[in-house]
Design an enzyme around this catalytic site. Structure first.
Site, short mmCIF file in Angstrom:
data_model
loop_
_atom_site.label_atom_id
_atom_site.label_comp_id
_atom_site.label_asym_id
_atom_site.label_seq_id
_atom_site.Cartn_x
_atom_site.Cartn_y
_atom_site.Cartn_z
N GLU A 243 0.88 -1.18 -0.03
CA GLU A 243 -0.07 -0.07 0.06
C GLU A 243 0.94 1.24 0.13
O GLU A 243 1.55 1.43 1.11
CB GLU A 243 -0.72 0.08 1.22
CG GLU A 243 -1.83 -1.26 1.53
CD GLU A 243 -3.02 -1.21 0.61
OE1 GLU A 243 -3.11 -0.43 -0.20
OE2 GLU A 243 -3.74 -2.05 0.42
N CYS A 277 -2.04 9.07 2.34
CA CYS A 277 -1.72 8.64 1.22
C CYS A 277 -2.94 8.83 0.29
O CYS A 277 -2.84 9.18 -1.16
CB CYS A 277 -1.75 7.04 1.23
SG CYS A 277 -2.99 6.37 2.11
P1 NAP Z 1 8.48 5.18 4.41
O1 NAP Z 1 9.64 5.78 4.78
O2 NAP Z 1 8.37 4.21 3.34
O3 NAP Z 1 8.21 4.08 5.86
C1 NAP Z 1 7.21 3.14 5.83
C2 NAP Z 1 7.83 1.83 6.70
O4 NAP Z 1 8.81 1.32 5.95
C3 NAP Z 1 8.54 2.23 8.00
O5 NAP Z 1 8.30 1.34 9.13
C4 NAP Z 1 9.81 2.46 7.60
O6 NAP Z 1 10.88 2.18 8.56
C5 NAP Z 1 9.91 1.30 6.73
N1 NAP Z 1 11.06 1.51 5.62
C6 NAP Z 1 11.74 2.58 5.40
N2 NAP Z 1 12.58 2.04 4.34
C7 NAP Z 1 12.61 0.69 4.32
C8 NAP Z 1 13.16 -0.20 3.56
N3 NAP Z 1 14.12 0.22 2.55
N4 NAP Z 1 12.89 -1.44 3.74
C9 NAP Z 1 12.12 -1.72 4.52
N5 NAP Z 1 11.33 -0.94 5.27
C10 NAP Z 1 11.55 0.09 5.04
O7 NAP Z 1 7.19 5.88 4.47
P2 NAP Z 1 6.69 7.09 5.28
O8 NAP Z 1 7.43 8.15 4.71
O9 NAP Z 1 6.94 6.74 6.91
O10 NAP Z 1 5.19 6.99 5.03
C11 NAP Z 1 4.67 7.85 4.07
C12 NAP Z 1 4.48 7.28 2.77
O11 NAP Z 1 3.58 6.03 2.98
C13 NAP Z 1 3.65 8.02 1.74
O12 NAP Z 1 4.30 7.78 0.40
C14 NAP Z 1 2.08 7.89 1.74
O13 NAP Z 1 1.66 7.87 0.55
C15 NAP Z 1 2.43 6.38 2.03
N6 NAP Z 1 1.14 5.63 2.58
C16 NAP Z 1 0.35 4.63 1.97
C17 NAP Z 1 -0.79 4.09 2.30
C18 NAP Z 1 -1.65 3.41 1.58
O14 NAP Z 1 -2.61 2.71 2.13
N7 NAP Z 1 -1.40 3.24 0.36
C19 NAP Z 1 -1.14 4.33 3.59
C20 NAP Z 1 -0.46 5.43 4.47
C21 NAP Z 1 0.80 5.94 3.95
P3 NAP Z 1 11.52 3.47 9.30
O15 NAP Z 1 10.69 4.24 9.91
O16 NAP Z 1 12.39 2.93 10.39
O17 NAP Z 1 12.28 4.10 8.14
#
Ligand code: NAP
Length: 475
Positions: A243, A277
């Site tokens: 997602e 998102c």
């Molecule tokens: P993110 O940086 O990708 O973090 C999300 C999760 O992934 C966190 O637990 C993060 O851990 C982990 N993570 C980061 N890099 C990783 C890697 N290389 N390998 C494995 N896990 C990793 O995203 P965010 O900035 O927190 O969240 C915002 C994004 O999420 C936006 O793009 C938003 O649109 C999207 N989102 C989508 C939905 C949906 O349902 N489609 C819902 C909500 C949010 P750390 O915090 O330890 O880095």
């Protein structure tokens, strides 16, 4: 531009560990020790053992646990909501709303899970055939900070009902929320190992996907993180659900009720301080009503009360972190350098913390970063188009395919337009949103798979065919 001297130092500290940093002040509140390899290994073992028992429980036992978690959440609503607001800056009324929504999701799967997971019978030419839902085993959930309870609920509740066990790696900036969720399971007397919080950084997470005891992974977050986890899952032939981000179009047709549409536009863009998102991110108005919409939209955004998210009268709080606001400011700067215009805002608010002004960008063309990047904060991109077809074409010219909305008083027209938008969800006369009994999921760069509703319980269940034949039936 106001930058607190200590921001960059704090940012560096933050990127190295798991911490609560209050984004309203940028002050460090609490640090947490990341789990060692040995501790992660022990957690996976415990979850694997728990699965051997949990898979044998009845749907009633699973439902009782989910109901218990839901009622504990409601009982602790005020304190849990305060944790959300402290760690990621959501305004307090919305944080309380998130706890209610999360509890609803737990109750929804407790109430309906057994029915969704009942055997599905088929009618072959001879004999008997049915599909039985069986659990996969230990699942890894990787969740973002923007809805610290809701994101977890929509992955965990259906999968506990299926009979899977959960390892939950939450975002590093919401460790207290993550621990609070694990505590809810403990207080609800969940068996040890059924739900385990992994205090683990993102960069170490993909490496555990290969562990043979983990059978599937679901990630909600950015494309980079999604690609990292999904490529590991693919390499080891494991099921994954992603997602990811979105850049939802909010289409305003000439027959829309403009005043009501503007109200929804403000909610659609500014809910969760602009960090959903499925936030409405690209406002696409047909020429005939573009000026009226833009004037009223700008007026309402400029009057939002920005401030302390714990204050119930605040309408717009900070971004989730200093890192988040610096990224957003950089996107605005690159877009303006490439020719975009700032109609409103565009800067950080002159106070400590990660506060961003409500912002409107115009004059966005295909050469401008804001055209194709997700703007995760209170920044609206405004587009003026000739007609309905141009609005659809522009909405579809995006790497994302999450949600979208169409505003029109002609519902049949709205459905025709919705049918032509290439996303996983389209709402008519409402910004894209969510509830327990409606499916949620995207297409294109927004990921794959579904969460919530009956569809969401399917993803990590094995649909096992059981076929009964007579010994003399044909081959
Ligand atoms: P993110 O940086 O990708 O973090 C999300 C999760 O992934 C966190 O637990 C993060 O851990 C982990 N993570 C980061 N890099 C990783 C890697 N290389 N390998 C494995 N896990 C990793 O995203 P965010 O900035 O927190 O969240 C915002 C994004 O999420 C936006 O793009 C938003 O649109 C999207 N989102 C989508 C939905 C949906 O349902 N489609 C819902 C909500 C949010 P750390 O915090 O330890 O880095």
């Amino acid at each position: 531009m106001f930058i607190c001297n200590c921001n960059l130092i704090k940012l560096k500290i933050k990127s190295m560990s798991i911490q609560t940093v209050n984004p309203s002040t940028n002050n460090l509140v609490k640090s947490f020790q990341e789990m060692s390899i040995r501790e992660v290994d022990a957690a996976i073992s415990k979850s694997t053992s728990a699965f051997q028992n949990w898979r044998k429980t009845t749907y009633k036992e699973r439902a009782d646990l989910l109901h218990k978690v839901a009622s504990l959440m409601r009982e602790q609503k005020k304190s849990l909501a305060k944790l959300i607001t402290l760690e990621m800056g959501k305004i307090i009324s919305q944080a309380e709303g998130e706890i209610d929504l999360s509890a609803d999701i737990f109750d929804y799967y407790a109430k309906n899970g057994a029915e969704f997971l009942a055997d599905k019978t088929f009618s072959p030419e001879f004999g008997e055939a049915f599909v039985r839902y069986t659990p996969m085993g230990v699942l890894l959930g990787v969740e973002p900070w923007n809805f610290p309870f809701y994101q977890v609920a929509r992955f965990v509740a259906p999968n506990i009902m299926v009979g899977n066990t959960i390892l939950l790696k939450h975002a590093s900036i919401v460790p207290q929320c993550a621990i609070a969720i694990e505590d809810l399971f403990k207080k609800a007397n969940a068996p040890a190992g059924l739900y385990t919080n992994l205090l683990l950084s993102g960069k170490r997470t993909s490496s555990i996907v290969s562990d043979e005891r983990i059978k599937g992974v679901s990630l909600t977050g950015s494309e980079v993180a999604g690609a990292s986890v999904a490529s590991e899952a693919g390499k080891y032939l494991k099921k994954s659900v992603l997602e990811l981000g979105g850049s939802d179009a909010f289409i305003i047709l000439e027959d829309a009720d403009i005043d009501k549409t503007v109200e929804w536009a403000v909610v659609g863009r500014m809910n969760n301080n602009g960090q959903c998102c499925v936030a409405s991110k690209r406002f696409i108005a047909v020429e005939a009503i573009a000026d009226e919409f833009l004037t009223k939209f700008r007026d309402k955004l400029s009057r939002l009360k920005v401030g302390d998210p714990m204050d119930p009268t605040t309408e717009l709080g900070p971004l989730s972190s200093e890192e988040a606001i610096l990224h957003l400011l950089d996107q605005i700067r690159r877009s303006v350098d490439a020719g975009a215009k700032v109609l409103l805002g565009g800067k950080r608010v002159n106070r400590p913390g990660a506060f961003m002004e409500p912002t409107i960008l115009t004059g966005i063309t295909r050469k401008i970063p804001a055209y194709y990047e997700e703007l995760f904060g209170p920044v609206a991109s405004f587009y003026r188009v000739k007609d309905e077809q141009a609005a659809i074409d522009l909405a579809n010219d995006s790497p994302y395919g999450l949600g979208g909305s169409v505003f029109t008083q002609d519902i049949e027209r709205g459905k025709r337009v919705a049918n032509q938008i290439d996303t996983g969800m389209v709402y008519i006369n409402h910004p894209t949103w969510t509830q327990a009994d409606l499916p949620f999921g995207g297409s294109k760069g927004s990921g794959y798979g579904q969460e919530l509703s009956e569809l969401g319980i399917d993803e990590f269940a094995i649909k096992k065919l059981i076929r009964v034949s007579g010994l003399s039936d044909p081959f």
